[in-house]
Design a protein around this motif. Structure first.
Motif, PDB file in Angstrom:
ATOM      1  N   PRO A 142       0.917  -1.393  -0.081  1.00  0.00           N
ATOM      2  CA  PRO A 142       0.201  -0.070   0.107  1.00  0.00           C
ATOM      3  C   PRO A 142       0.899   1.234   0.046  1.00  0.00           C
ATOM      4  O   PRO A 142       1.959   1.351   0.373  1.00  0.00           O
ATOM      5  CB  PRO A 142      -0.788   0.002   1.329  1.00  0.00           C
ATOM      6  N   ASN A 143       0.185   2.330  -0.305  1.00  0.00           N
ATOM      7  CA  ASN A 143       0.963   3.697  -0.302  1.00  0.00           C
ATOM      8  C   ASN A 143       1.638   4.074   0.935  1.00  0.00           C
ATOM      9  O   ASN A 143       2.592   4.620   0.808  1.00  0.00           O
ATOM     10  CB  ASN A 143       0.122   4.828  -0.698  1.00  0.00           C
ATOM     11  N   ASN A 144       1.651   3.716   1.886  1.00  0.00           N
ATOM     12  CA  ASN A 144       2.070   4.275   3.177  1.00  0.00           C
ATOM     13  C   ASN A 144       3.456   3.156   3.520  1.00  0.00           C
ATOM     14  O   ASN A 144       4.042   3.515   4.548  1.00  0.00           O
ATOM     15  CB  ASN A 144       1.214   4.036   4.481  1.00  0.00           C
ATOM     16  N   MET A 145       3.849   2.220   2.514  1.00  0.00           N
ATOM     17  CA  MET A 145       5.003   1.415   2.729  1.00  0.00           C
ATOM     18  C   MET A 145       5.779   2.235   1.840  1.00  0.00           C
ATOM     19  O   MET A 145       5.376   2.433   0.541  1.00  0.00           O
ATOM     20  CB  MET A 145       4.664   0.056   2.754  1.00  0.00           C
ATOM     21  N   SER A 146       7.192   2.237   2.169  1.00  0.00           N
ATOM     22  CA  SER A 146       8.199   2.437   1.133  1.00  0.00           C
ATOM     23  C   SER A 146       9.294   1.660   0.832  1.00  0.00           C
ATOM     24  O   SER A 146       9.927   1.062   1.663  1.00  0.00           O
ATOM     25  CB  SER A 146       8.515   4.010   1.477  1.00  0.00           C
ATOM     26  N   TYR A 147       9.687   1.674  -0.341  1.00  0.00           N
ATOM     27  CA  TYR A 147      10.739   1.007  -0.851  1.00  0.00           C
ATOM     28  C   TYR A 147      12.156   1.491  -0.132  1.00  0.00           C
ATOM     29  O   TYR A 147      13.050   0.943   0.257  1.00  0.00           O
ATOM     30  CB  TYR A 147      10.660   1.061  -2.447  1.00  0.00           C
ATOM     31  N   ASP A 148      12.075   3.020  -0.445  1.00  0.00           N
ATOM     32  CA  ASP A 148      13.419   3.616   0.355  1.00  0.00           C
ATOM     33  C   ASP A 148      13.722   3.120   1.457  1.00  0.00           C
ATOM     34  O   ASP A 148      14.595   3.215   2.172  1.00  0.00           O
ATOM     35  CB  ASP A 148      13.146   5.020  -0.081  1.00  0.00           C
ATOM     36  N   ASN A 149      12.380   3.124   2.487  1.00  0.00           N
ATOM     37  CA  ASN A 149      12.653   2.743   3.827  1.00  0.00           C
ATOM     38  C   ASN A 149      13.028   1.325   4.027  1.00  0.00           C
ATOM     39  O   ASN A 149      13.756   1.048   4.878  1.00  0.00           O
ATOM     40  CB  ASN A 149      11.345   3.203   4.606  1.00  0.00           C
ATOM     41  N   ARG A 150      12.688   0.560   3.443  1.00  0.00           N
ATOM     42  CA  ARG A 150      13.103  -0.811   3.089  1.00  0.00           C
ATOM     43  C   ARG A 150      14.462  -1.088   3.138  1.00  0.00           C
ATOM     44  O   ARG A 150      15.209  -1.633   3.894  1.00  0.00           O
ATOM     45  CB  ARG A 150      12.148  -1.780   2.334  1.00  0.00           C
ATOM     46  N   MET A 151      15.028  -0.380   2.012  1.00  0.00           N
ATOM     47  CA  MET A 151      16.553  -0.244   1.549  1.00  0.00           C
ATOM     48  C   MET A 151      17.140   0.279   2.778  1.00  0.00           C
ATOM     49  O   MET A 151      18.330   0.114   3.136  1.00  0.00           O
ATOM     50  CB  MET A 151      16.701   0.371   0.326  1.00  0.00           C
ATOM     51  N   ARG A 152      16.772   1.505   3.417  1.00  0.00           N
ATOM     52  CA  ARG A 152      17.399   2.213   4.477  1.00  0.00           C
ATOM     53  C   ARG A 152      17.465   1.331   5.598  1.00  0.00           C
ATOM     54  O   ARG A 152      18.809   1.221   6.184  1.00  0.00           O
ATOM     55  CB  ARG A 152      16.641   3.489   4.937  1.00  0.00           C
ATOM     56  N   CYS A 153      16.482   0.467   5.942  1.00  0.00           N
ATOM     57  CA  CYS A 153      16.583  -0.407   7.061  1.00  0.00           C
ATOM     58  C   CYS A 153      17.706  -1.360   6.747  1.00  0.00           C
ATOM     59  O   CYS A 153      18.623  -1.728   7.889  1.00  0.00           O
ATOM     60  CB  CYS A 153      15.251  -1.278   7.203  1.00  0.00           C
ATOM     61  N   ILE A 154      17.859  -2.021   5.659  1.00  0.00           N
ATOM     62  CA  ILE A 154      18.908  -2.995   5.427  1.00  0.00           C
ATOM     63  C   ILE A 154      20.226  -2.552   5.449  1.00  0.00           C
ATOM     64  O   ILE A 154      21.005  -3.139   5.926  1.00  0.00           O
ATOM     65  CB  ILE A 154      18.582  -3.593   3.816  1.00  0.00           C
ATOM     66  N   HIS A 155      20.433  -1.146   4.821  1.00  0.00           N
ATOM     67  CA  HIS A 155      21.884  -0.630   5.169  1.00  0.00           C
ATOM     68  C   HIS A 155      22.113  -0.490   6.390  1.00  0.00           C
ATOM     69  O   HIS A 155      23.156  -0.505   6.787  1.00  0.00           O
ATOM     70  CB  HIS A 155      21.906   0.551   4.177  1.00  0.00           C
ATOM     71  N   ASP A 156      21.047   0.030   7.385  1.00  0.00           N
ATOM     72  CA  ASP A 156      21.278   0.320   8.815  1.00  0.00           C
ATOM     73  C   ASP A 156      21.850  -0.937   9.507  1.00  0.00           C
ATOM     74  O   ASP A 156      22.956  -0.907  10.204  1.00  0.00           O
ATOM     75  CB  ASP A 156      19.983   0.800   9.434  1.00  0.00           C
ATOM     76  N   LEU A 157      20.980  -1.971   9.124  1.00  0.00           N
ATOM     77  CA  LEU A 157      21.418  -3.391   9.862  1.00  0.00           C
ATOM     78  C   LEU A 157      22.963  -3.664   9.485  1.00  0.00           C
ATOM     79  O   LEU A 157      23.510  -4.270  10.183  1.00  0.00           O
ATOM     80  CB  LEU A 157      20.403  -4.274   9.243  1.00  0.00           C
ATOM     81  N   LYS A 158      23.352  -3.722   8.112  1.00  0.00           N
ATOM     82  CA  LYS A 158      24.534  -3.873   7.756  1.00  0.00           C
ATOM     83  C   LYS A 158      25.570  -3.204   8.409  1.00  0.00           C
ATOM     84  O   LYS A 158      26.580  -3.745   9.069  1.00  0.00           O
ATOM     85  CB  LYS A 158      24.852  -3.391   6.240  1.00  0.00           C
ATOM     86  N   ASN A 159      25.139  -1.722   8.488  1.00  0.00           N
ATOM     87  CA  ASN A 159      26.260  -1.026   9.156  1.00  0.00           C
ATOM     88  C   ASN A 159      26.463  -1.172  10.788  1.00  0.00           C
ATOM     89  O   ASN A 159      27.241  -0.677  11.228  1.00  0.00           O
ATOM     90  CB  ASN A 159      25.782   0.737   9.043  1.00  0.00           C
ATOM     91  N   LEU A 160      25.120  -1.707  11.205  1.00  0.00           N
ATOM     92  CA  LEU A 160      25.252  -2.058  12.700  1.00  0.00           C
ATOM     93  C   LEU A 160      25.979  -3.262  12.895  1.00  0.00           C
ATOM     94  O   LEU A 160      26.399  -3.720  14.238  1.00  0.00           O
ATOM     95  CB  LEU A 160      24.205  -1.983  13.334  1.00  0.00           C
ATOM     96  N   GLY A 161      26.493  -3.994  12.086  1.00  0.00           N
ATOM     97  CA  GLY A 161      27.360  -5.189  11.969  1.00  0.00           C
ATOM     98  C   GLY A 161      26.529  -6.393  12.113  1.00  0.00           C
ATOM     99  O   GLY A 161      26.873  -7.572  12.462  1.00  0.00           O
ATOM    100  N   TYR A 162      25.257  -6.333  11.894  1.00  0.00           N
ATOM    101  CA  TYR A 162      24.350  -7.551  11.858  1.00  0.00           C
ATOM    102  C   TYR A 162      24.615  -8.610  10.661  1.00  0.00           C
ATOM    103  O   TYR A 162      25.098  -7.781   9.817  1.00  0.00           O
ATOM    104  CB  TYR A 162      23.017  -7.256  11.667  1.00  0.00           C
ATOM    105  N   GLN A 163      24.623  -9.841  10.989  1.00  0.00           N
ATOM    106  CA  GLN A 163      24.615 -10.576   9.860  1.00  0.00           C
ATOM    107  C   GLN A 163      23.214 -10.452   9.089  1.00  0.00           C
ATOM    108  O   GLN A 163      22.082 -10.739   9.810  1.00  0.00           O
ATOM    109  CB  GLN A 163      24.773 -12.298  10.055  1.00  0.00           C
ATOM    110  N   VAL A 164      23.371 -10.150   7.752  1.00  0.00           N
ATOM    111  CA  VAL A 164      21.994  -9.750   7.404  1.00  0.00           C
ATOM    112  C   VAL A 164      21.456 -10.569   6.182  1.00  0.00           C
ATOM    113  O   VAL A 164      22.000 -11.232   5.466  1.00  0.00           O
ATOM    114  CB  VAL A 164      22.031  -8.206   6.753  1.00  0.00           C
ATOM    115  N   GLY A 165      19.996 -10.942   6.229  1.00  0.00           N
ATOM    116  CA  GLY A 165      19.589 -11.807   5.320  1.00  0.00           C
ATOM    117  C   GLY A 165      18.497 -10.953   4.643  1.00  0.00           C
ATOM    118  O   GLY A 165      17.520 -10.196   5.104  1.00  0.00           O
ATOM    119  N   VAL A 166      18.356 -11.034   3.168  1.00  0.00           N
ATOM    120  CA  VAL A 166      17.456 -10.417   2.383  1.00  0.00           C
ATOM    121  C   VAL A 166      16.842 -11.286   1.613  1.00  0.00           C
ATOM    122  O   VAL A 166      17.060 -12.559   1.762  1.00  0.00           O
ATOM    123  CB  VAL A 166      18.115  -9.257   1.614  1.00  0.00           C
TER     124      VAL A 166
END
Ligand code: SAM
Ligand code: FES
Length: 359
Positions: free
Chosen positions: A184-208
């Motif tokens: 729906p309109n209130n969900m954003s691709y950019d925020n999803r990608m922001r989250c993934i990059h935040d998780l990487k930068n914080l040192g999580y092992q990340v799964g996409v």
């Protein structure tokens, strides 16, 4: 099979060999393989299995999945637990119940727990920190993975500091336009990608990851998925077929196929040789032998359910989900037998990417 000039097959094989050696292809090259998958799929699977066996032999890593809430504030068009689906009987597991699931899982040989749920604000940072710390105190040799959607950088930071090791957040699609047709309109691709990059930068092992065969997905998007995965270089990649759910706007959409899922699993294995790749429950749902076939196509992770029996039938993201009846002990016994039949074995190990990769 349609008549295929021999030189075409030779060219596809050369592309697979190039991928095997270089661990990457260009967008155009991935697209050729995807468009001609019928002709080249057996060769791709053989090479992917070779790479998986080279790095992981016949070992399969297990992650105990605890589906602790089916409340979700979001309304993804494909998902059975979307907030507008009023037919869902909602549930939440409290801290003691989650910790108990992990205790049972530990005794069954699990050394990773995946806490997954809808986006549910009942689980504040404080509450999650308490749960993470308790599980870590009880089982210091275990890894904790969270899969609870989009949160702020500060929230991810607190959860990491509390001891969370890994985070699964499927990007769902690499295409912004495609993302907008699935949400729906209130969900954003950019925020999803922001989250993934935040998780990487914080040192999580990340799964996409993404669903295979979701409505409006094209071969071009899939070729871009592989380019994106190579660039991001995540530790884990979860892909499974989209399966329609009768009480969602996508009820009448065709589900994805096991053939395409297996083919993409193999391309991902060749692109990211060390990645932790689950043979998902969704794959086992559209094909009774899906998880075994997934392993033979290059997957090396299984995520059996540790949720209490009473709630399993309520966490239905899609129709006809398997393994919603048996208790955890029975599930793992069944999986062990099935895996042995294809000459693989389940290991008692956290299965950390960096250790497995040798750095
Ligand atoms: N809320 C968390 C999140 O969004 O990451 C975790 C739970 S969410 C239900 C887990 C994943 O289930 C999604 O990322 C999506 O790819 C998958 N999923 C949802 N609906 C599905 C469907 N109909 N068929 C297959 N997979 C589905
Ligand atoms: Fe819950 Fe999509 S419906 S995250």
């Amino acid at each position: 099979m349609a008549y295929l000039p021999r030189q075409h097959l030779v060219m596809y094989k050369e592309l697979v060999d190039k991928l095997y050696i270089n661990q990457k292809l260009s967008y155009e090259e991935y697209l050729i393989l995807i468009k001609n998958r019928e002709q080249i799929k057996d060769y791709v699977a053989i090479k992917a299995k070779e790479v998986a066996n080279l790095h992981y032999q016949n070992k399969i890593y297990i992650r105990g999945l605890i589906e602790f809430t089916n409340y979700c504030k979001n309304n993804c068009l494909y998902c059975g637990i979307r907030c507008e689906n009023q037919k869902v009987e909602r549930y939440r597991l409290l801290k003691d119940e989650i910790v108990y699931c992990a205790d049972i899982g530990y005794d069954l040989g699990f050394r990773t727990f995946v806490l997954q749920g809808g986006e549910d604000s009942y689980y504040t940072d404080d509450y999650l920190v308490d749960i993470i710390k308790t599980i870590k105190k009880n089982h210091p040799d275990c890894a904790i993975t969270l899969s609870i959607g989009e949160r702020s950088f500060e929230s991810y930071k607190r959860l990491k500091e509390a001891g969370c090791d890994r985070y699964l957040l499927r990007h769902e699609t690499v295409s912004k336009h495609h993302y907008e047709t699935l949400h729906p309109n209130n969900m954003s691709y950019d925020n999803r990608m922001r989250c993934i990059h935040d998780l990487k930068n914080l040192g999580y092992q990340v799964g996409v990851g993404f669903m295979v065969g979701s409505p409006n997905q094209t071969d071009e998007i899939l070729a871009n998925e592989l380019v994106f995965l190579k660039e991001l270089n995540p530790e884990m990649v979860g892909i499974g077929p989209f399966i329609s759910h009768k009480d969602t706007p996508f009820a009448k959409e065709a589900s994805g196929t096991s053939e395409l899922t297996l083919f993409l699993l193999s391309l991902i294995r060749l692109t990211l040789p060390y990645a932790l790749l689950p043979a998902t429950t969704a794959l086992g749902t559209i094909d009774p032998m899906g998880r075994e076939k997934g392993i033979l196509a290059g997957a090396n992770v299984l995520m059996p359910n540790l949720s209490p029996q009473g709630v399993r039938k309520k966490y239905l993201l899609y129709d006809n989900k398997i393994c919603t009846g048996d208790e955890a002990a029975k599930c793992i016994q069944c999986l062990k037998r099935r895996i042995q039949k294809i000459a693989y074995e389940i290991v008692v190990d956290r299965g950390d990417y960096a250790l497995l990769k040798g750095n």
